[in-house]
Design a protein around this motif. Sequence first.
Motif, PDB file in Angstrom:
ATOM      1  N   ALA A   1       0.849  -1.189   0.000  1.00 56.52           N
ATOM      2  CA  ALA A   1       0.000   0.000   0.000  1.00 56.52           C
ATOM      3  C   ALA A   1       0.886   1.240   0.000  1.00 56.52           C
ATOM      4  O   ALA A   1       1.807   1.361   0.805  1.00 56.52           O
ATOM      5  CB  ALA A   1      -0.905  -0.010   1.219  1.00 56.52           C
ATOM      6  N   VAL A   2       0.605   2.154  -0.902  1.00 57.55           N
ATOM      7  CA  VAL A   2       1.386   3.387  -1.033  1.00 57.55           C
ATOM      8  C   VAL A   2       0.489   4.571  -0.706  1.00 57.55           C
ATOM      9  O   VAL A   2      -0.601   4.717  -1.264  1.00 57.55           O
ATOM     10  CB  VAL A   2       1.960   3.537  -2.457  1.00 57.55           C
ATOM     11  CG1 VAL A   2       2.747   4.836  -2.579  1.00 57.55           C
ATOM     12  CG2 VAL A   2       2.845   2.352  -2.801  1.00 57.55           C
ATOM     13  N   CYS A   3       0.934   5.414   0.206  1.00 59.43           N
ATOM     14  CA  CYS A   3       0.148   6.570   0.624  1.00 59.43           C
ATOM     15  C   CYS A   3       0.059   7.581  -0.515  1.00 59.43           C
ATOM     16  O   CYS A   3       1.094   8.010  -1.043  1.00 59.43           O
ATOM     17  CB  CYS A   3       0.782   7.209   1.853  1.00 59.43           C
ATOM     18  SG  CYS A   3      -0.015   8.748   2.368  1.00 59.43           S
ATOM     19  N   PRO A   4      -1.141   8.013  -0.900  1.00 62.75           N
ATOM     20  CA  PRO A   4      -1.270   9.018  -1.960  1.00 62.75           C
ATOM     21  C   PRO A   4      -0.887  10.416  -1.496  1.00 62.75           C
ATOM     22  O   PRO A   4      -0.727  11.321  -2.310  1.00 62.75           O
ATOM     23  CB  PRO A   4      -2.758   8.952  -2.325  1.00 62.75           C
ATOM     24  CG  PRO A   4      -3.423   8.490  -1.071  1.00 62.75           C
ATOM     25  CD  PRO A   4      -2.451   7.544  -0.419  1.00 62.75           C
ATOM     26  N   GLY A   5      -0.733  10.582  -0.182  1.00 61.38           N
ATOM     27  CA  GLY A   5      -0.383  11.899   0.331  1.00 61.38           C
ATOM     28  C   GLY A   5       1.099  12.202   0.257  1.00 61.38           C
ATOM     29  O   GLY A   5       1.511  13.276  -0.184  1.00 61.38           O
ATOM     30  N   CYS A   6       1.933  11.226   0.696  1.00 57.22           N
ATOM     31  CA  CYS A   6       3.378  11.459   0.726  1.00 57.22           C
ATOM     32  C   CYS A   6       4.172  10.394  -0.012  1.00 57.22           C
ATOM     33  O   CYS A   6       5.393  10.485  -0.091  1.00 57.22           O
ATOM     34  CB  CYS A   6       3.861  11.547   2.172  1.00 57.22           C
ATOM     35  SG  CYS A   6       3.718   9.985   3.091  1.00 57.22           S
ATOM     36  N   GLY A   7       3.504   9.362  -0.519  1.00 56.09           N
ATOM     37  CA  GLY A   7       4.206   8.291  -1.211  1.00 56.09           C
ATOM     38  C   GLY A   7       4.837   7.278  -0.288  1.00 56.09           C
ATOM     39  O   GLY A   7       5.591   6.412  -0.734  1.00 56.09           O
ATOM     40  N   GLY A   8       4.552   7.362   1.000  1.00 52.10           N
ATOM     41  CA  GLY A   8       5.134   6.434   1.960  1.00 52.10           C
ATOM     42  C   GLY A   8       4.562   5.037   1.828  1.00 52.10           C
ATOM     43  O   GLY A   8       3.445   4.837   1.356  1.00 52.10           O
ATOM     44  N   SER A   9       5.351   4.044   2.237  1.00 55.58           N
ATOM     45  CA  SER A   9       4.909   2.652   2.214  1.00 55.58           C
ATOM     46  C   SER A   9       5.708   1.892   3.257  1.00 55.58           C
ATOM     47  O   SER A   9       6.518   2.467   3.983  1.00 55.58           O
ATOM     48  CB  SER A   9       5.114   2.044   0.817  1.00 55.58           C
ATOM     49  OG  SER A   9       6.486   2.057   0.463  1.00 55.58           O
ATOM     50  N   GLY A  10       5.498   0.595   3.307  1.00 59.64           N
ATOM     51  CA  GLY A  10       6.246  -0.223   4.254  1.00 59.64           C
ATOM     52  C   GLY A  10       5.726  -0.089   5.668  1.00 59.64           C
ATOM     53  O   GLY A  10       4.517   0.062   5.894  1.00 59.64           O
ATOM     54  N   PRO A  11       6.619  -0.095   6.660  1.00 54.73           N
ATOM     55  CA  PRO A  11       6.194  -0.073   8.071  1.00 54.73           C
ATOM     56  C   PRO A  11       5.390   1.161   8.462  1.00 54.73           C
ATOM     57  O   PRO A  11       4.625   1.122   9.419  1.00 54.73           O
ATOM     58  CB  PRO A  11       7.526  -0.117   8.838  1.00 54.73           C
ATOM     59  CG  PRO A  11       8.498  -0.713   7.876  1.00 54.73           C
ATOM     60  CD  PRO A  11       8.080  -0.230   6.525  1.00 54.73           C
ATOM     61  N   SER A  12       5.573   2.263   7.734  1.00 50.31           N
ATOM     62  CA  SER A  12       4.851   3.490   8.088  1.00 50.31           C
ATOM     63  C   SER A  12       3.385   3.443   7.681  1.00 50.31           C
ATOM     64  O   SER A  12       2.595   4.284   8.106  1.00 50.31           O
ATOM     65  CB  SER A  12       5.516   4.707   7.437  1.00 50.31           C
ATOM     66  OG  SER A  12       5.452   4.623   6.024  1.00 50.31           O
ATOM     67  N   VAL A  13       3.007   2.464   6.868  1.00 47.98           N
ATOM     68  CA  VAL A  13       1.622   2.340   6.406  1.00 47.98           C
ATOM     69  C   VAL A  13       1.026   1.056   6.972  1.00 47.98           C
ATOM     70  O   VAL A  13       1.521  -0.036   6.711  1.00 47.98           O
ATOM     71  CB  VAL A  13       1.537   2.328   4.866  1.00 47.98           C
ATOM     72  CG1 VAL A  13       0.105   2.078   4.420  1.00 47.98           C
ATOM     73  CG2 VAL A  13       2.044   3.643   4.294  1.00 47.98           C
ATOM     74  N   ARG A  14      -0.019   1.206   7.767  1.00 54.09           N
ATOM     75  CA  ARG A  14      -0.714   0.062   8.357  1.00 54.09           C
ATOM     76  C   ARG A  14      -2.212   0.239   8.170  1.00 54.09           C
ATOM     77  O   ARG A  14      -2.685   1.341   7.894  1.00 54.09           O
ATOM     78  CB  ARG A  14      -0.400  -0.060   9.853  1.00 54.09           C
ATOM     79  CG  ARG A  14       1.058  -0.305  10.180  1.00 54.09           C
ATOM     80  CD  ARG A  14       1.259  -0.441  11.679  1.00 54.09           C
ATOM     81  NE  ARG A  14       0.947   0.806  12.379  1.00 54.09           N
ATOM     82  CZ  ARG A  14       0.982   0.935  13.708  1.00 54.09           C
ATOM     83  NH1 ARG A  14       1.288  -0.103  14.468  1.00 54.09           N
ATOM     84  NH2 ARG A  14       0.691   2.092  14.269  1.00 54.09           N
ATOM     85  N   THR A  15      -2.943  -0.839   8.344  1.00 59.67           N
ATOM     86  CA  THR A  15      -4.393  -0.714   8.284  1.00 59.67           C
ATOM     87  C   THR A  15      -4.863   0.118   9.472  1.00 59.67           C
ATOM     88  O   THR A  15      -4.185   0.208  10.502  1.00 59.67           O
ATOM     89  CB  THR A  15      -5.075  -2.087   8.317  1.00 59.67           C
ATOM     90  OG1 THR A  15      -4.796  -2.719   9.578  1.00 59.67           O
ATOM     91  CG2 THR A  15      -4.581  -2.973   7.180  1.00 59.67           C
TER      92      THR A  15
END
Length: 223
Positions: free
Chosen positions: A42-56
């Motif tokens: 999952a890639v954040c549309p706000g900052c492009g972050g992914s991985g451990p920083s993005v969780r459900t």
Amino acid sequence: MSTKKTEKPDGTHPEQTEGAPSRRFDGTRPERTGEGPAPVAAVCPGCGGSGPSVRTVAETCADPESRTAGLTDRLARSPGVPSRFDTVLHFIEGMILVAMGAYLARSGLQNDKPVHTIAGSLLAVALFVGTLAVVRGELRERKAVTRGEPRAEVLWRPAHHCSACGAVFYPAGTPWQGALTPEQFQKYVWTEAGYGRQLDKKVKDVALPSAAPTGPGGTHDHA
């Protein structure tokens, strides 16, 4: 295309040339162990972050740090409502206060104190009406939450939260496309589920982005 085999000088045949997969000595073909496509992160549309920083959102709400920081409340799936036990307890407490008012009124009658009689009677009536209003309100809120729970679950469960920028989003782009703040996300979910009237005033005043939801609508409850 058939496989061509050539005879070696010693009279034996090579195991295989180009063509079909080789066979084992027992005549079976080796199984292919190709793995399926790896899951897309999952890639954040706000900052492009992914991985451990993005969780459900569910994982984020279960994190003790989120509870301490108040993020769990901001991402709550539904409003908190008193349990049946709490409602019964509130009713009993109210009736005890009503009884105290009635006792004061009765004491005024017995001791010829009209002020106590009037005050006790008014107090008992006011407490009785107030108790019924509180109990009825709690029953109504609990019924509304139960009725909207399936819709809230559908909207809340697939959402993800990015700890890098604080955005909430749906990786598949549905039912909402784009990034939302926690307050916008809560307003969207609660309004669609029928909890709009139970939003805090601060959240009610939050404006949703102009992008329209991409999924089917639910039970709108705009405050």
